[in-house]
Design a protein around this motif. Structure first.
Motif, PDB file in Angstrom:
ATOM      1  N   VAL A 117       0.867  -1.188   0.000  1.00 37.08           N
ATOM      2  CA  VAL A 117       0.000   0.000   0.000  1.00 37.08           C
ATOM      3  C   VAL A 117       0.899   1.232   0.000  1.00 37.08           C
ATOM      4  CG1 VAL A 117      -0.252  -0.158   2.530  1.00 37.08           C
ATOM      5  CG2 VAL A 117      -1.836   1.239   1.226  1.00 37.08           C
ATOM      6  N   PHE A 118       0.491   2.241  -0.776  1.00 36.13           N
ATOM      7  CA  PHE A 118       1.318   3.438  -0.925  1.00 36.13           C
ATOM      8  C   PHE A 118       0.725   4.636  -0.197  1.00 36.13           C
ATOM      9  CE2 PHE A 118       3.204   0.925  -4.169  1.00 36.13           C
ATOM     10  CZ  PHE A 118       4.520   1.365  -4.189  1.00 36.13           C
ATOM     11  N   ILE A 119       1.562   5.256   0.608  1.00 36.15           N
ATOM     12  CA  ILE A 119       1.215   6.526   1.240  1.00 36.15           C
ATOM     13  C   ILE A 119       1.700   7.604   0.271  1.00 36.15           C
ATOM     14  CG2 ILE A 119       1.471   7.943   3.311  1.00 36.15           C
ATOM     15  CD1 ILE A 119       0.345   4.994   3.724  1.00 36.15           C
ATOM     16  N   ILE A 120       0.764   8.447  -0.204  1.00 33.48           N
ATOM     17  CA  ILE A 120       1.162   9.413  -1.246  1.00 33.48           C
ATOM     18  C   ILE A 120       1.086  10.866  -0.752  1.00 33.48           C
ATOM     19  CG2 ILE A 120       0.475   7.758  -3.048  1.00 33.48           C
ATOM     20  CD1 ILE A 120      -1.811   9.894  -3.718  1.00 33.48           C
ATOM     21  N   GLY A 121       1.005  11.067   0.569  1.00 34.46           N
ATOM     22  CA  GLY A 121       1.093  12.429   1.100  1.00 34.46           C
ATOM     23  C   GLY A 121      -0.226  12.935   1.650  1.00 34.46           C
ATOM     24  N   GLY A 122      -0.228  14.193   2.146  1.00 36.75           N
ATOM     25  CA  GLY A 122       0.926  15.081   2.182  1.00 36.75           C
ATOM     26  C   GLY A 122       1.714  14.977   3.478  1.00 36.75           C
ATOM     27  N   ALA A 123       2.205  16.120   3.911  1.00 34.67           N
ATOM     28  CA  ALA A 123       3.202  16.158   4.976  1.00 34.67           C
ATOM     29  C   ALA A 123       2.728  15.467   6.254  1.00 34.67           C
ATOM     30  CB  ALA A 123       3.572  17.609   5.273  1.00 34.67           C
ATOM     31  N   GLY A 124       1.507  15.808   6.675  1.00 36.55           N
ATOM     32  CA  GLY A 124       1.004  15.252   7.935  1.00 36.55           C
ATOM     33  C   GLY A 124       0.854  13.740   7.835  1.00 36.55           C
ATOM     34  N   VAL A 125       0.383  13.287   6.702  1.00 36.01           N
ATOM     35  CA  VAL A 125       0.142  11.857   6.509  1.00 36.01           C
ATOM     36  C   VAL A 125       1.478  11.107   6.410  1.00 36.01           C
ATOM     37  CG1 VAL A 125      -0.913  10.167   4.948  1.00 36.01           C
ATOM     38  CG2 VAL A 125      -2.132  12.275   5.523  1.00 36.01           C
ATOM     39  N   TYR A 126       2.458  11.689   5.721  1.00 40.50           N
ATOM     40  CA  TYR A 126       3.784  11.053   5.687  1.00 40.50           C
ATOM     41  C   TYR A 126       4.307  10.891   7.121  1.00 40.50           C
ATOM     42  CZ  TYR A 126       4.339  11.958   0.600  1.00 40.50           C
ATOM     43  OH  TYR A 126       4.213  11.977  -0.766  1.00 40.50           O
ATOM     44  N   LYS A 127       4.183  11.956   7.905  1.00 37.25           N
ATOM     45  CA  LYS A 127       4.730  11.921   9.265  1.00 37.25           C
ATOM     46  C   LYS A 127       4.046  10.838  10.104  1.00 37.25           C
ATOM     47  CE  LYS A 127       5.799  15.026  13.035  1.00 37.25           C
ATOM     48  NZ  LYS A 127       5.471  16.271  13.687  1.00 37.25           N
ATOM     49  N   GLU A 128       2.719  10.763   9.971  1.00 43.11           N
ATOM     50  CA  GLU A 128       1.978   9.798  10.790  1.00 43.11           C
ATOM     51  C   GLU A 128       2.321   8.354  10.427  1.00 43.11           C
ATOM     52  OE1 GLU A 128      -2.361  10.846  11.570  1.00 43.11           O
ATOM     53  OE2 GLU A 128      -1.818  12.219   9.965  1.00 43.11           O
ATOM     54  N   PHE A 129       2.495   8.072   9.133  1.00 45.05           N
ATOM     55  CA  PHE A 129       2.752   6.695   8.696  1.00 45.05           C
ATOM     56  C   PHE A 129       4.239   6.348   8.695  1.00 45.05           C
ATOM     57  CE2 PHE A 129      -1.543   7.081   7.004  1.00 45.05           C
ATOM     58  CZ  PHE A 129      -2.047   5.790   7.101  1.00 45.05           C
ATOM     59  N   PHE A 130       5.108   7.350   8.873  1.00 48.16           N
ATOM     60  CA  PHE A 130       6.555   7.116   8.718  1.00 48.16           C
ATOM     61  C   PHE A 130       7.061   5.929   9.558  1.00 48.16           C
ATOM     62  CE2 PHE A 130      11.116   8.317   8.782  1.00 48.16           C
ATOM     63  CZ  PHE A 130      11.320   8.471   7.421  1.00 48.16           C
ATOM     64  N   PRO A 131       6.630   5.805  10.830  1.00 47.67           N
ATOM     65  CA  PRO A 131       7.144   4.675  11.628  1.00 47.67           C
ATOM     66  C   PRO A 131       6.714   3.311  11.081  1.00 47.67           C
ATOM     67  CG  PRO A 131       6.124   6.347  13.031  1.00 47.67           C
ATOM     68  CD  PRO A 131       5.782   6.706  11.621  1.00 47.67           C
ATOM     69  N   LEU A 132       5.645   3.269  10.296  1.00 41.98           N
ATOM     70  CA  LEU A 132       5.150   1.995   9.756  1.00 41.98           C
ATOM     71  C   LEU A 132       5.774   1.657   8.406  1.00 41.98           C
ATOM     72  CD1 LEU A 132       1.297   2.472  10.349  1.00 41.98           C
ATOM     73  CD2 LEU A 132       2.949   1.318  11.824  1.00 41.98           C
ATOM     74  N   ALA A 133       6.435   2.633   7.786  1.00 39.58           N
ATOM     75  CA  ALA A 133       6.885   2.444   6.400  1.00 39.58           C
ATOM     76  C   ALA A 133       8.115   1.538   6.341  1.00 39.58           C
ATOM     77  CB  ALA A 133       7.220   3.796   5.769  1.00 39.58           C
ATOM     78  N   GLU A 134       8.088   0.640   5.352  1.00 38.97           N
ATOM     79  CA  GLU A 134       9.244  -0.240   5.131  1.00 38.97           C
ATOM     80  C   GLU A 134      10.017   0.155   3.874  1.00 38.97           C
ATOM     81  OE1 GLU A 134       8.199  -4.478   5.503  1.00 38.97           O
ATOM     82  OE2 GLU A 134       6.525  -3.734   6.685  1.00 38.97           O
ATOM     83  N   LYS A 135       9.338   0.837   2.941  1.00 37.67           N
ATOM     84  CA  LYS A 135      10.015   1.257   1.707  1.00 37.67           C
ATOM     85  C   LYS A 135       9.661   2.704   1.402  1.00 37.67           C
ATOM     86  CE  LYS A 135       9.861  -3.089  -0.885  1.00 37.67           C
ATOM     87  NZ  LYS A 135       9.337  -3.682  -2.120  1.00 37.67           N
TER      88      LYS A 135
END
Ligand SMILES: NC(=O)c1ccc[n+]([C@@H]2O[C@H](COP(=O)([O-])OP(=O)(O)OC[C@H]3O[C@@H](n4cnc5c(N)ncnc54)[C@H](OP(=O)(O)O)[C@@H]3O)[C@@H](O)[C@H]2O)c1
Length: 159
Positions: free
Chosen positions: A92-110
């Motif tokens: 699944v792709f997180i495509i932004g923006g800033a707040g959403v990137y920050k919130e999902f960052f700890p879960l991201a593997e790629k």
């Protein structure tokens, strides 16, 4: 499920201004399309509103605190957990923006990052800092368009 992020960022992690991108790189939009096609994509309400319409060929999932927010061609959810539950693809792709990137960052593997040789002190949204202690980087390709050099880099979490 693998949580991946895709973003184009400037030298100082700039990603946008006035709810828009700060550069015009059609070849990067093609890269974005190729990487995300067929996948579920999660975005914030403001990013959705910055697009002309829901992105075709992908399940569009929009985060808003307003459960009645109408996002044509997309599903609206009100929490990170529900966004992930709505995702239908293994990646699944997180495509932004800033707040959403920050919130999902700890879960991201790629992280699929377009590093654009661009800087501006007028940006109003930024991507989190990528620490090379935590991420291994592989350059996928590089190019130049509209006078801007860029690299596509895939970061894979190492811890
Ligand atoms: N360079 C790139 O690759 C790239 C990619 C994407 C976006 N951008 C840029 O980023 C900017 C937009 O980013 P932004 O940070 O301002 O906004 P955003 O992250 O797109 O949207 C923020 C909104 O999403 C909703 N939201 C976020 N987390 C939520 C949660 N956990 N639960 C419920 N709702 C949640 C809220 O909507 P409500 O206010 O409705 O509650 C919040 O106001 C634009 O400039 C855009 O061009 C750049």
């Amino acid at each position: 499920m693998t949580v991946s992020m895709i973003v184009a960022k400037g030298i100082n992690n700039e990603i946008g201004k006035d709810n828009d991108l700060m550069w015009h790189l059609p070849s990067d939009l093609k890269f974005f399309k190729a990487v995300t096609m067929g996948k579920s994509i999660i975005m914030g309400r403001k990013t959705f509103q910055s697009l002309p319409k829901a992105l075709p060929g992908r399940k569009n999932i929009v985060l808003s605190s307003d459960k009645d927010f109408i996002a044509p061609g997309a599903v609206t959810v009100t929490s990170i957990e529900d966004a992930l539950k709505e995702s239908e693809t293994e990646e699944v792709f997180i495509i932004g923006g800033a707040g959403v990137y920050k919130e999902f960052f700890p879960l991201a593997e790629k992280l699929y990052i377009t590093e654009v040789e661009f800087s501006s002190d007028e940006a109003d949204v930024y991507f989190p800092e990528i620490s090379l202690d935590t991420w291994n980087a592989e350059i996928l390709d590089e190019g130049e368009e509209n006078g801007l050099k860029y690299k596509h880099i895939l970061y894979i979490r190492n811890k």
